[in-house]
Motif scaffolding. Sequence first.
Motif, PDB file in Angstrom:
ATOM      1  N   GLY A   1       0.817  -1.193   0.000  1.00 53.44           N
ATOM      2  CA  GLY A   1       0.000   0.000   0.000  1.00 53.44           C
ATOM      3  C   GLY A   1       0.856   1.250   0.000  1.00 53.44           C
ATOM      4  N   PHE A   2       0.284   2.339  -0.513  1.00 56.61           N
ATOM      5  CA  PHE A   2       0.953   3.629  -0.503  1.00 56.61           C
ATOM      6  C   PHE A   2      -0.101   4.712  -0.277  1.00 56.61           C
ATOM      7  CE2 PHE A   2      -0.277   2.786  -4.868  1.00 56.61           C
ATOM      8  CZ  PHE A   2      -0.767   4.003  -5.324  1.00 56.61           C
ATOM      9  N   SER A   3       0.343   5.899   0.037  1.00 52.95           N
ATOM     10  CA  SER A   3      -0.620   6.974   0.297  1.00 52.95           C
ATOM     11  C   SER A   3      -0.051   8.314  -0.125  1.00 52.95           C
ATOM     12  CB  SER A   3      -1.009   7.013   1.781  1.00 52.95           C
ATOM     13  OG  SER A   3       0.041   7.537   2.580  1.00 52.95           O
TER      14      SER A   3
ATOM     15  N   ILE B   1       3.560   1.340   4.013  1.00 54.74           N
ATOM     16  CA  ILE B   1       3.122   1.539   5.395  1.00 54.74           C
ATOM     17  C   ILE B   1       1.661   1.114   5.531  1.00 54.74           C
ATOM     18  CG2 ILE B   1       2.770   3.234   7.236  1.00 54.74           C
ATOM     19  CD1 ILE B   1       5.072   4.846   6.055  1.00 54.74           C
ATOM     20  N   ASP B   2       1.357   0.387   6.596  1.00 52.02           N
ATOM     21  CA  ASP B   2       0.012  -0.145   6.838  1.00 52.02           C
ATOM     22  C   ASP B   2      -0.797   0.858   7.664  1.00 52.02           C
ATOM     23  OD1 ASP B   2      -2.253  -1.580   7.391  1.00 52.02           O
ATOM     24  OD2 ASP B   2      -1.241  -3.192   8.510  1.00 52.02           O
TER      25      ASP B   2
ATOM     26  N   ILE C   1      -5.309   6.917   0.843  1.00 54.41           N
ATOM     27  CA  ILE C   1      -4.539   5.692   1.045  1.00 54.41           C
ATOM     28  C   ILE C   1      -4.970   4.642   0.024  1.00 54.41           C
ATOM     29  CG2 ILE C   1      -3.935   3.888   2.706  1.00 54.41           C
ATOM     30  CD1 ILE C   1      -4.937   5.960   4.877  1.00 54.41           C
ATOM     31  N   PHE C   2      -4.016   4.118  -0.711  1.00 56.04           N
ATOM     32  CA  PHE C   2      -4.261   3.065  -1.688  1.00 56.04           C
ATOM     33  C   PHE C   2      -3.784   1.749  -1.065  1.00 56.04           C
ATOM     34  CE2 PHE C   2      -3.887   7.061  -3.841  1.00 56.04           C
ATOM     35  CZ  PHE C   2      -4.783   7.016  -4.892  1.00 56.04           C
ATOM     36  N   ASP C   3      -4.675   1.077  -0.368  1.00 57.17           N
ATOM     37  CA  ASP C   3      -4.359  -0.161   0.348  1.00 57.17           C
ATOM     38  C   ASP C   3      -4.682  -1.343  -0.556  1.00 57.17           C
ATOM     39  OD1 ASP C   3      -4.169  -2.390   1.987  1.00 57.17           O
ATOM     40  OD2 ASP C   3      -5.040  -1.395   3.733  1.00 57.17           O
ATOM     41  N   GLU C   4      -3.682  -1.755  -1.338  1.00 54.05           N
ATOM     42  CA  GLU C   4      -3.917  -2.843  -2.292  1.00 54.05           C
ATOM     43  C   GLU C   4      -4.036  -4.187  -1.592  1.00 54.05           C
ATOM     44  OE1 GLU C   4      -3.904  -2.613  -6.085  1.00 54.05           O
ATOM     45  OE2 GLU C   4      -1.882  -1.843  -6.379  1.00 54.05           O
TER      46      GLU C   4
ATOM     47  N   SER D   1      -7.523  -4.251  -0.767  1.00 53.20           N
ATOM     48  CA  SER D   1      -8.361  -3.775  -1.882  1.00 53.20           C
ATOM     49  C   SER D   1      -9.303  -2.654  -1.439  1.00 53.20           C
ATOM     50  CB  SER D   1      -9.173  -4.937  -2.487  1.00 53.20           C
ATOM     51  OG  SER D   1      -8.316  -5.895  -3.053  1.00 53.20           O
ATOM     52  N   LYS D   2      -8.719  -1.633  -0.806  1.00 58.90           N
ATOM     53  CA  LYS D   2      -9.509  -0.507  -0.327  1.00 58.90           C
ATOM     54  C   LYS D   2      -8.771   0.810  -0.612  1.00 58.90           C
ATOM     55  CE  LYS D   2      -9.602  -1.691   3.985  1.00 58.90           C
ATOM     56  NZ  LYS D   2      -9.908  -1.690   5.446  1.00 58.90           N
ATOM     57  N   ILE D   3      -9.564   1.867  -0.737  1.00 62.85           N
ATOM     58  CA  ILE D   3      -9.017   3.221  -0.769  1.00 62.85           C
ATOM     59  C   ILE D   3      -9.565   3.960   0.441  1.00 62.85           C
ATOM     60  CG2 ILE D   3      -9.122   5.458  -1.943  1.00 62.85           C
ATOM     61  CD1 ILE D   3      -8.849   4.032  -4.562  1.00 62.85           C
ATOM     62  N   GLY D   4      -8.691   4.640   1.161  1.00 65.60           N
ATOM     63  CA  GLY D   4      -9.089   5.350   2.359  1.00 65.60           C
ATOM     64  C   GLY D   4      -8.960   6.852   2.203  1.00 65.60           C
TER      65      GLY D   4
END
Length: 439
Positions: free
Chosen positions: A239-241, A256-257, A419-422, A425-428
Amino acid sequence: RSLVGSEMCIRDRYQRRVRGLSKIAMRLAVIILLFCVVGVVLSAFTVPLRGRKTRTLTRPFGGKGKINNGGVIPLSGNLTYWGEYFAIVGLGTPPQYVALQVDTGSTDLIVYGKDCDGCNATKTYDDGSSSTSGRVDCDDDFYDCDQNNCWMDAWCGFEDDYGDGSSISGYVATDIFQVGSIKSQSTVSIGVIQQVYAPNGFEATGVDGIWGFASSELSGWGGSSVFDILTGDFSWYDGFSMCLSPVNNGVLSMGIDYSKTPGILWTEITDDEYWFEVEIEDILVGSKSIGLGWWTLNSNDIIVDSGTTLLILSSDMFTAIRTTLTSYCSATNQLVGVCNVTKGKSLFDGECFTMTPSQVAAFPDFTISFKGPVKVTISAVDYLWQGTGVPGQYCLGIIADDSLPVIIGDIFLQNFHVIFDEYNSKIGFGPRSTCPTVN
């Protein structure tokens, strides 16, 4: 490329995706035929098998079992003069430093090359000056090179054509990538631009290229993104943000989580085969829904793209927003550029108006309700864009274009920790208080 060029770039990728789907169908037919032929052959013969390199199409090793915590790096840029955000990265050994736009709507790292024709570049990358560089042969099995588009009849070439008639072309090299204190252990693929045909340059604001974060399926030569490579090198969290400031600069975090961070509003990534796609359940202007059903809102792809300045919607969405915003007009509430304006001369027609802070504050908030439902709200000072660079002059940062997917661009993403939490599978969408600080 900060405004119109970004739209053209997405249009090219979108058309390429449609063409790609047709190619996939053809390839499936060929594969089925090959299985039939192989079945017949194997019934009569035993043949030796030969191995072949397989390109990584997904993030290779990232996940919960990370070795280190990734990193945070500064971004430069804004939404007024630059209209985009970029990072300073080093390519090669010794590192050659260039400014690359961070773009979640594309995959490849593309940069102006030495002796580029028409680039109008301030900084370029010269693979010949790097001890760790290499050029990709046109018949290289690892990449998906167009055999009809070999650069100088030898190297893997690429060519991108845009809807405004501009184009770029060049060859593919590999080299070490460095940003901040992060240095790749593996080489990354680099599109080295050698020719540009564009009246205002490919990156009109002086940025030297693009750093893409999307799926390898969008790559012009079948390469993995830099983030894919770094995730594999260091076993980062997948993930990246980004935190993009509307005034100046921002930060990018990788590996980073944030999945347990309080205050984040999460929506599902409905499809990440190409872009980071989401679904919309409703759009509200102030407290009023624009009144469109799910099928109309999601009739086209909806992508979250840091490489596009504006919020780009379908004409149905745009018309409904115009109608809803106009409904706020009254004798005591005269929204500048919306109420009592000459036909064809409103904010919705691309006109810009001088406004005082109190006149801007009179406009209602704008909310997108993503799948969940997850309601993410921006204020008038966000969607009324000072894109002319003239203090106090505002334009509407929302446009309609049915030839493109719906694009959630920087006008909407600013002021959030996106936040692109691959891995999940979520975007925050989080408050800026959750943004990391630079290492």
